[in-house]
Design a protein around this motif. Structure first.
Motif, short mmCIF file in Angstrom:
data_model
loop_
_atom_site.label_atom_id
_atom_site.label_comp_id
_atom_site.label_asym_id
_atom_site.label_seq_id
_atom_site.Cartn_x
_atom_site.Cartn_y
_atom_site.Cartn_z
N GLN A 1 29.15 -42.93 7.15
CA GLN A 1 28.95 -42.01 6.03
C GLN A 1 30.21 -41.17 5.81
O GLN A 1 31.29 -41.61 6.16
CB GLN A 1 27.71 -41.12 6.24
CG GLN A 1 26.38 -41.85 6.14
CD GLN A 1 26.01 -42.63 7.39
OE1 GLN A 1 25.98 -42.08 8.48
NE2 GLN A 1 25.72 -43.91 7.23
N THR B 1 22.68 -37.30 4.61
CA THR B 1 22.01 -38.14 5.60
C THR B 1 21.53 -37.23 6.74
O THR B 1 21.67 -36.01 6.66
CB THR B 1 22.92 -39.29 6.07
OG1 THR B 1 22.13 -40.19 6.85
CG2 THR B 1 24.11 -38.80 6.90
N GLY C 1 31.06 -41.04 1.74
CA GLY C 1 30.91 -42.36 2.35
C GLY C 1 31.64 -43.44 1.56
O GLY C 1 32.21 -43.19 0.48
#
Ligand code: GDP
Ligand code: IMO
Ligand code: MG
Length: 426
Positions: A225, A240, A13
């Motif tokens: 991300q 995530t 990210g």
């Protein structure tokens, strides 16, 4: 029928996706965010202003382009409202340039509370979440309990909201964690946000996307991300909760894989990571500190200091393969100026063996990076406009990366501003 270009992060990210989406919006009619939520922080710098977008696609500052929040995105109405308010002084006609998929899921205040309780209960093993409620919202989505934007148009919306909230409050009692919160205040912000959301057209986004393609519109899908944070392919569990890789664009927008055109892979000239989890090439010395300072490596969403390290080509190769990257864009080349020797990780020592692929686990104890050293450069790149002005060492760095990854690099970014971009080839 037009193809959809896809832009995504190849690392952990914060590669600089927002800046490139903003630049590429000139050549696109539609910008579509396909996953993630307000855990993202995409920075755009132009005309002396710095803007950070969380939920709103990074094409919003251009006059002509339409911006879509796709079905794969999770939306926190209270954060969305703040984002809209931040943009008000810029007279962008936002209500005419932003549409929202009815299938996108909503982040409730109680999702954020569960995120916080989950992190506290994990202690040292915490993910380092942005605490925006992302994990619990996607859990409700896959658990088939979630609330979607389209539910707001339904007469039973309030009942549905209350039922899910009650379920969450019950769940919270199972965490042995004391959280301080004022439910009334949280709900006030939530419902004010809902009113802001309702000012925007809700769309049946599959139909919208397919009509745009049929009309030959140029579409750019904006990822959030990075690939190493992907729920399936990232450094699980320190990831995530969405598919940040190319596949996520198909599920997050409802477009088939054979409609994907260019895949723009955004990478930093080095590596950063914010939050917990393994990071083989992490630097703990003064070079890492220097990169963090010069690169201003502080999270755009949480303000946390980002961990910095050398470029990891093994991990990048994995990301290039997973996403089918057709063009590489290297960001923050300016930050590496003034370092004599640059190391790049070209293989790993894993359980005593040398390997060239990204394995099941990249935990520090099992795996050490093997480096190739390249000569650094000293020239200040911030004013460079043409590749012919690049120092020879930077060209060698670029060529080394292209050769290793077997993909052409087409742009190099040399500063945060929209104008600080160098095109390498057409
Ligand atoms: P994103 O999440 O991928 O959009 O990236 P972020 O906005 O979170 O982080 C990138 C940071 O680097 C932001 O502060 C940008 O303004 C900045 N940035 C982008 N490109 C460059 C560059 O080429 N050089 C420098 N020095 N900063 C850059
Ligand atoms: P952009 O789009 C960098 C990280 C968090 C944490 C992990 C899980 O700006 O590149 P979450 O809140 O999703 O449960 O956090 O993922 N993370 C990011 N790191 N850039 C991001 O987005 C990130 N979004 C989440 O720091 O380690
Ligand atoms: Mg970011």
């Amino acid at each position: 029928m037009s193809k959809i270009n896809l832009l995504l992060g190849l690392q952990w990210g914060d590669e600089g996706k927002g800046k490139i989406v903003d630049i590429f919006t000139e050549q696109h009619d539609v910008i579509a965010r396909f996953q993630g939520g307000p855990n993202a922080g995409h920075t755009l710098v132009f005309n002396g202003h710095k803007h950070v977008l969380h939920t709103i696609p990074s094409g919003i500052f251009h006059d002509k382009a339409m911006n879509i929040i796709g079905n794969g995105v999770v939306i926190d109405p209270s954060i969305f409202k703040k984002e809209i308010e931040n943009l008000l002084p810029f007279n962008l006609n936002i209500t005419e340039k932003l549409v929202i998929s009815r299938n996108a899921h909503l982040i409730l205040p109680t999702h954020r509370l569960i995120d916080a309780a989950s992190e506290v209960s994990k202690g040292k093993a915490k993910i380092g979440s942005t605490l925006k409620g992302i994990g619990p919202t996607y859990m409700d989505k896959t658990g088939r309990n979630g609330l979607r934007v389209g539910d707001m148009e339904h007469p039973e919306w309030m009942e549905k909201y209350i039922a899910l909230k009650e379920k969450h409050l019950n769940l919270l009692t199972h965490y042995n964690v004391k959280l301080d919160y004022d439910m009334q205040e949280l709900e006030k912000a939530f419902f004010e946000g809902i009113e802001t959301l309702k000012q925007f057209p809700f769309i049946d986004s599959v139909q919208y996307m397919h009509q745009a393609m049929a009309e030959d519109k140029k579409i750019l899908a904006e990822g959030a991300q990075g690939t190493l944070l992907d729920i399936d392919f990232g450094t699980y569990p320190f990831v995530t909760s969405s598919n940040t890789s190319a596949a996520g664009a198909c599920t997050g927008l409802g477009v088939p894989p054979n409609q994907i055109g260019e895949v723009f892979g955004i990478m930093k000239a080095y590596t950063t990571r914010v939050g917990s989890g393994p990071f083989p090439t992490e630097l703990f010395d003064e070079i890492g500190e220097k990169i963090a300072q010069i690169g201003n490596e502080f999270g755009s969403t949480t303000g946390r200091k980002r961990r910095c390290g050398w470029l990891d080509l093994v991990a990048l190769k994995y990301a290039v393969q997973l996403n089918g990257v057709t063009q590489l864009l290297m960001m923050k080349a300016d930050v590496l100026s003034g370092i004599d020797i640059l190391k790049v990780c070209t293989s790993y020592k894993y359980n005593g063996e040398e390997i060239n692929h990204f394995p099941f686990s990249i935990d520090d104890d099992l795996l050490q990076p093997v480096y190739t050293e390249l000569k650094g450069w000293h020239k200040d790149l911030s004013e460079v406009k043409e590749p012919s002005e690049f120092p020879a060492e930077l060209m060698e760095y670029i060529q080394f990366i292209e050769k290793y990854l077997n993909v052409k690099m087409t742009y190099v970014s040399v500063g945060p501003d929209r104008k600080q971009i160098v095109k390498l080839m057409s």
